[in-house]
Design a protein around this motif. Structure first.
Motif, PDB file in Angstrom:
ATOM      1  N   SER A 265     -12.628  -7.410   1.364  1.00 28.19           N
ATOM      2  CA  SER A 265     -11.330  -8.041   1.719  1.00 28.19           C
ATOM      3  C   SER A 265     -10.267  -6.945   2.387  1.00 28.19           C
ATOM      4  CB  SER A 265     -10.672  -9.106   0.814  1.00 28.19           C
ATOM      5  OG  SER A 265     -11.352  -9.261  -0.158  1.00 28.19           O
ATOM      6  N   ALA A 266     -10.102  -6.045   1.665  1.00 23.60           N
ATOM      7  CA  ALA A 266      -9.187  -5.117   2.123  1.00 23.60           C
ATOM      8  C   ALA A 266      -9.487  -4.547   3.567  1.00 23.60           C
ATOM      9  CB  ALA A 266      -9.088  -3.958   1.104  1.00 23.60           C
ATOM     10  N   ILE A 267     -10.587  -4.221   3.679  1.00 25.05           N
ATOM     11  CA  ILE A 267     -10.971  -3.572   4.980  1.00 25.05           C
ATOM     12  C   ILE A 267     -11.018  -4.536   6.077  1.00 25.05           C
ATOM     13  CG2 ILE A 267     -12.708  -2.527   6.167  1.00 25.05           C
ATOM     14  CD1 ILE A 267     -13.662  -1.037   3.644  1.00 25.05           C
ATOM     15  N   SER A 268     -11.673  -5.729   5.601  1.00 24.21           N
ATOM     16  CA  SER A 268     -11.558  -6.952   6.464  1.00 24.21           C
ATOM     17  C   SER A 268     -10.158  -7.316   7.116  1.00 24.21           C
ATOM     18  CB  SER A 268     -12.229  -8.097   6.133  1.00 24.21           C
ATOM     19  OG  SER A 268     -13.416  -8.032   5.841  1.00 24.21           O
ATOM     20  N   ASN A 269      -9.337  -7.436   6.048  1.00 22.16           N
ATOM     21  CA  ASN A 269      -7.974  -7.552   6.499  1.00 22.16           C
ATOM     22  C   ASN A 269      -7.217  -6.612   7.375  1.00 22.16           C
ATOM     23  OD1 ASN A 269      -8.049 -10.035   5.265  1.00 22.16           O
ATOM     24  ND2 ASN A 269      -7.149  -9.471   3.346  1.00 22.16           N
ATOM     25  N   ALA A 270      -7.732  -5.422   7.210  1.00 23.90           N
ATOM     26  CA  ALA A 270      -6.890  -4.569   7.878  1.00 23.90           C
ATOM     27  C   ALA A 270      -7.607  -4.298   9.401  1.00 23.90           C
ATOM     28  CB  ALA A 270      -7.386  -2.942   7.279  1.00 23.90           C
ATOM     29  N   TYR A 271      -8.612  -4.998   9.523  1.00 21.67           N
ATOM     30  CA  TYR A 271      -9.354  -5.069  10.695  1.00 21.67           C
ATOM     31  C   TYR A 271      -8.981  -6.554  11.503  1.00 21.67           C
ATOM     32  CZ  TYR A 271     -12.714  -1.093  11.162  1.00 21.67           C
ATOM     33  OH  TYR A 271     -13.347   0.274  11.302  1.00 21.67           O
ATOM     34  N   ALA A 272      -8.407  -7.477  10.800  1.00 20.61           N
ATOM     35  CA  ALA A 272      -8.065  -8.550  11.277  1.00 20.61           C
ATOM     36  C   ALA A 272      -7.459  -8.674  12.730  1.00 20.61           C
ATOM     37  CB  ALA A 272      -7.424  -9.628  10.204  1.00 20.61           C
ATOM     38  N   PRO A 273      -6.290  -7.832  12.864  1.00 22.44           N
ATOM     39  CA  PRO A 273      -5.631  -7.787  14.125  1.00 22.44           C
ATOM     40  C   PRO A 273      -6.585  -7.507  15.381  1.00 22.44           C
ATOM     41  CG  PRO A 273      -4.422  -6.506  12.536  1.00 22.44           C
ATOM     42  CD  PRO A 273      -5.573  -6.962  11.940  1.00 22.44           C
TER      43      PRO A 273
END
Ligand code: ADP
Ligand code: MG
Length: 612
Positions: A265-273
């Protein structure tokens, strides 16, 4: 009442085997892990018929002494831990001592081994549960384990297997993970006599190339950094590169392949934008943490781990990735646009096309001040790691911890050295009343005017939504709907979130809700459908994530209001769009289509055969 029987070791092993050895790939996993634990730097894996008729693993590791061979096949026999304290700092992959006896109980197994210091090797056979006495044999230094006729005595297990091709696929994907996670070990993998994968043990880049090939390497940033005692090393997809599923997200933690929610989730959230729905980031990462900051003894298959401090792990990864991505955004290049199209047809076995490595984005910042990895609580109970991780993620969503953690960790600035110098963007012209053309350095950028404007509007809507700048419009007659107890509790717990979205909702008696106003930008909104949708997902929703639910609505709204292709634009309109574009070449439209495509001078030179 029935009598209580103590199980014979025969039956016990067979039951244990069911847990550890589910399929041929489990055998390969356990045996290769043993070879790695034995410090091998060459491991050969050969399978026949999806591993069902034969699996042969050969290594050049430390080997097993003749008088230890029998012991290796006994349950709970391991050379890797001896005291309870050892469990707190496990550095080897295996440690339960159950793999070899489990495999032996459901197959015909032969172990041949020769420690370096011995003149002769020895071999031992086991079939079902009958173990032979070891005899001398001729064999190279190291160990060879041959597993034949897997599940010959476990017909029920055999029934649950996939086709031979399917089982082979599982093994192949496992081997790719071993190659990526152990770049200093040379692997050779053969299927029915043919070499399918081979790595050379000469580093991560080479390992990555042998699995994914050069074209994908060029779509990635190489990252090497250390923060808060966590070292991060590996390849991550550029902001514009994505996959259609999560299978290309590989994480090794202290050498062990893990699937962990905090990390993902840390990585996915960083990619979210950068990514839209159903677009998943690509990464191959080796993370290292102090061994006493991770608890691996939590899962029989050892694929999840527990962190002593989830928050530091989440915050560190989130901030490292956000920074890399936001500082290195660029438009989709013509070349990568083509690759994206092709590789999303799931062709990950692509082979390198040339030997020279042409990627240039190297982010290195290993000069971090190393912080002490705080471990405020160390609980000894290992049973509920999943619960705990889940709880952590829920809290995270609720309290927007993302931002808080980010700030805590951003105390030390300069996480990464900036590599891209802002280039000037010169407007060249509008073509076909649809595309805006820009020049920057030796690159040309083509922007789709509709997609660009759509994206700008979309971001504005999201922003006003996040700032709670929402005007509601009351209904003439309120909408009332009935719910069951489960639904009632769920909605009641989420009333605040719905109200923040500009939906005026309240309970109406014991089993109904009343909706009396909706946000004005959702004028054409079907309330019934909206709530039916939320309630249908109730089993899988932890809480209502307003932004996600409304994303499509926002996108529709932005699409409708945006300038169209074919519109001739005024200078002011173009200036407005250019201003936004300057800092945002990596933009995508809310539907995930690219907004800008980059064509380099090299691309054009190639068209005219100035260069080949
Ligand atoms: P574990 O790996 O949990 O210790 P296993 O049943 O997988 O348990 O292996 C039992 C023991 O056999 C190991 O602890 C190790 O001493 C020995 N062993 C197994 N495979 C190898 C190998 N390839 N090279 C050297 N020793 C091995
Ligand atoms: Mg083992």
């Amino acid at each position: 009442m029935s009598k209580i029987n103590l199980l014979s070791s025969k039956i016990y092993n067979r039951i244990a085997a069911g847990e550890v050895i589910e399929r041929p790939a489990s055998v390969v996993k356990e045996l290769v892990e043993n070879s790695i634990d034995a410090k091998s730097n060459y491991i050969e894996i050969e399978i026949f018929n999806g591993g069902l008729s034969s699996i042969i693993i050969t290594d050049n590791g430390t080997g097993i002494e003749k008088d230890q061979l029998k012991k290796a096949l006994l349950p709970h026999a391991t050379s890797k831990i001896s005291a309870l304290n050892d469990l707190d700092a496990i550095a080897t992959l295996g440690f339960r001592g159950e793999a070899l006896p489990s495999i032996a109980s459901v197959s015909k197994i032969t172990i041949k081994s020769k420690p370096l210091n011995q003149q002769f090797g020895a071999e031992i056979h086991a079939e079902g549960d009958d173990i032979s006495s070891p005899i001398d044999c001729a064999v190279q230094d190291g160990t060879q384990i041959i597993v034949d006729n897997l599940f010959f005595n476990a017909p029920v297990r055999a029934k649950f297997l996939k086709s031979e091709k399917g089982e082979e696929g599982e093994i192949t994907s496992l081997i790719t993970k071993f190659i990526l996670g152990n770049p200093n070990i040379s692997f050779k993998y053969l299927v029915d006599g043919k070499v399918v994968l081979q790595s050379f043990g000469d580093g991560l880049e080479s390992a990555f190339l042998s699995v994914y090939g050069l074209s994908i390497l060029n779509e990635c940033f190489y990252v090497e950094t250390e923060k808060n005692g966590i070292s991060v090393k590996g390849y991550i997809g550029k902001p514009n590169y994505y996959k259609a599923n999560r299978t290309h997200q590989t994480v090794f933690l202290n050498g062990r392949n893990v699937t962990n929610n905090t990390i993902n989730s840390a990585i996915s959230n960083a990619y979210a934008p950068f990514l839209m729905k159903r677009q998943y980031p690509f990464y191959v990462l080796n993370l290292s943490l102090p061994v006493d900051a991770v608890d691996v003894n939590v899962h029989p298959n050892k694929t999840d781990v527990r962190f002593i401090n989830n928050q530091i792990v989440y915050g560190t990864l989130y901030s490292v990735f956000s920074k890399i991505l936001s500082e290195n955004r660029d438009a989709v290049s013509l070349e990568s646009f083509e690759i994206q199209k092709n590789t999303n047809k799931e062709n990950h076995q692509e082979k390198p096309t040339e030997n020279k490595v042409g990627y240039d984005t190297h982010i290195d910042n290993s000069l971090f001040e190393k912080l002490v990895f705080e471990s405020p609580i160390k609980e000894s109970d290992t049973s509920d790691v999943f619960e705990e991780n889940k709880r952590f993620l829920q809290e995270l969503e609720k309290s927007k911890l993302t931002e808080k953690t980010d700030k805590i960790i951003d105390k030390e600035e300069n996480v990464l050295t900036e590599i891209e110098v802002e280039k000037e963007l010169i407007f060249v012209g509008q073509a076909l009343n649809t595309y805006l053309i820009y020049q920057s350095g030796t690159d040309l950028y083509f922007a789709d005017q509709h997609a660009l404007h759509e994206r700008i509007l979309f971001d504005k809507i999201i922003e006003s939504f996040e700032n709670k700048n929402i005007v509601s419009q009351p209904f003439l007659t309120p909408y009332v709907f009935n719910v069951n107890t489960l639904e009632f509790n769920f909605l009641q717990n989420n009333v605040d979130i719905l109200q923040d979205m500009g939906i005026e909702i309240c309970t109406f008696g014991d089993n109904s809700f009343k909706v009396s106003a909706l946000p004005i930008f959702l004028a054409d909104f079907n309330v019934k459908k909206f709530f039916d949708g939320i309630l249908a997902d109730i089993g899988t929703l932890k809480s209502i994530n307003a932004k996600d639910i409304l994303r499509d609505k926002f996108a529709q709204k932005a699409c409708k209001s945006a300038i169209k292709s074919g519109d001739k634009l005024s200078k002011e309109e173009i200036d407005e769009l250019t201003k936004v574009l300057k800092n945002n070449l990596a933009l995508k439209c809310p539907h995930g289509r690219p907004v800008v495509i980059k064509i380099t001078k090299t691309d054009i030179d190639k068209w005219f055969k100035r260069i080949i």
